[in-house]
Design an enzyme around this catalytic site. Sequence first.
Site, short mmCIF file in Angstrom:
data_model
loop_
_atom_site.label_atom_id
_atom_site.label_comp_id
_atom_site.label_asym_id
_atom_site.label_seq_id
_atom_site.Cartn_x
_atom_site.Cartn_y
_atom_site.Cartn_z
CG ASP A 297 3.18 6.40 -4.37
OD1 ASP A 297 3.84 6.66 -3.29
OD2 ASP A 297 2.68 5.15 -4.64
CG HIS B 153 -2.82 3.02 -8.89
ND1 HIS B 153 -4.37 3.24 -9.24
CD2 HIS B 153 -2.34 4.03 -7.93
CE1 HIS B 153 -4.58 3.99 -7.29
NE2 HIS B 153 -3.93 4.06 -7.29
CG HIS C 121 -1.95 1.63 0.76
ND1 HIS C 121 -2.49 1.37 0.09
CD2 HIS C 121 -2.80 1.19 1.99
CE1 HIS C 121 -3.10 2.41 0.43
NE2 HIS C 121 -3.34 2.55 1.56
#
Length: 382
Positions: free
Chosen positions: A319, A264, A224
Amino acid sequence: MSDDLKKGLEGVLVAESELSSIDGDAGRLIYRGYTIEDLARGASYEEVLYLLWNGHLPTEDELEPFTDALMDEREVDADVLATMEKLADADEQPMAALRTAVSMFSAYEPEDDADPEDLEATLRKGRRITAKIPTALAAFERYRLGEDPVDPHPDLGLAANFLYMLTGEEPDEIAAETFDQALILHADHGLNASTFTSMVIGSTMADIYSAVTGGISALSGPLHGGANQDVMEVLIEIDESDLDHRAWVEQATEEGRRIPGFGHRVYNVKDPRAKILQERSKELAENGEDKWYNYTTTIEQYLSEEKGLTEKGIAPNVDFYSGSVYYQLGIPIDMYTPIFAMSRAGGWIAHVLEYQDSNRLIRPRARYTGPQDQEFVPLEER
């Protein structure tokens, strides 16, 4: 009642929410109807918190007392600071330290006897948590460096104040705006694992401290949170390599290495948050060191265009650019996921409040696959 098994609850609708919506095919994210682009470029993190918690963007007359209330709650008890110092001395992981800090906050909650169904009291508790997390996190980092914590600045917003407490120096305008924008981008994102964890806890009518602590625990898992830290570690590896960054990524992919920050669970195209942070990374590069921006853009171009990952529905996520942005702001790498939690706490609180407003205990089923009709044998005969 359906007996279809949906591992990971993938595609299962478990709630209705007005908070955020994701269109993974279009690369679109909205908070209460506002696009993430408009909010990130036009609002502050405090305005977004107000939006998530109250259902509309604040007026100036509404924002001022809301911001003042957050500022008034920033200080943490001396016992919490003492615990952060002990955890820093013990070389505890930052996410574990944050989990402990939030759990400790409840010991000093002035409304600890409030009715669990009093959602206004729950919101006030959530405000206190949100205000105190940056203070506890910054203190933990200062203790790790052998330095005393820095008291909250009375004139700085949440984002700028965190950077101030981390370094002891007021951030410049670009740094403050960049970090504020990063907090907005991470504030909410549908029913991800940590948000759902918080909602499950909230559905039992446990207090909001329990729900946020649970969210932090879920976010600490490598599936996560943590990908932005992985990205930055790869960028540092590139920087320390004898190969140039283009040659490095070519060699890495030929060796079958997975480059973090791509792909993702929801998005099949480039994450809209990644696009915004890419712009910020470029701005930071233009005002400082440009190699990190160059590394990320080269990797993205190579994997997306030459390796065709975009055509396969694998594109940069938030990210991929947040890691290098945080690094350029001088934030320690292992603080990236706690910062994620610092931002997402606002979303966790909003989801718990929304769900509790028409609460039903979350209680799914499991398909039993164990043995049947076992004959019991007394202990002395086994």
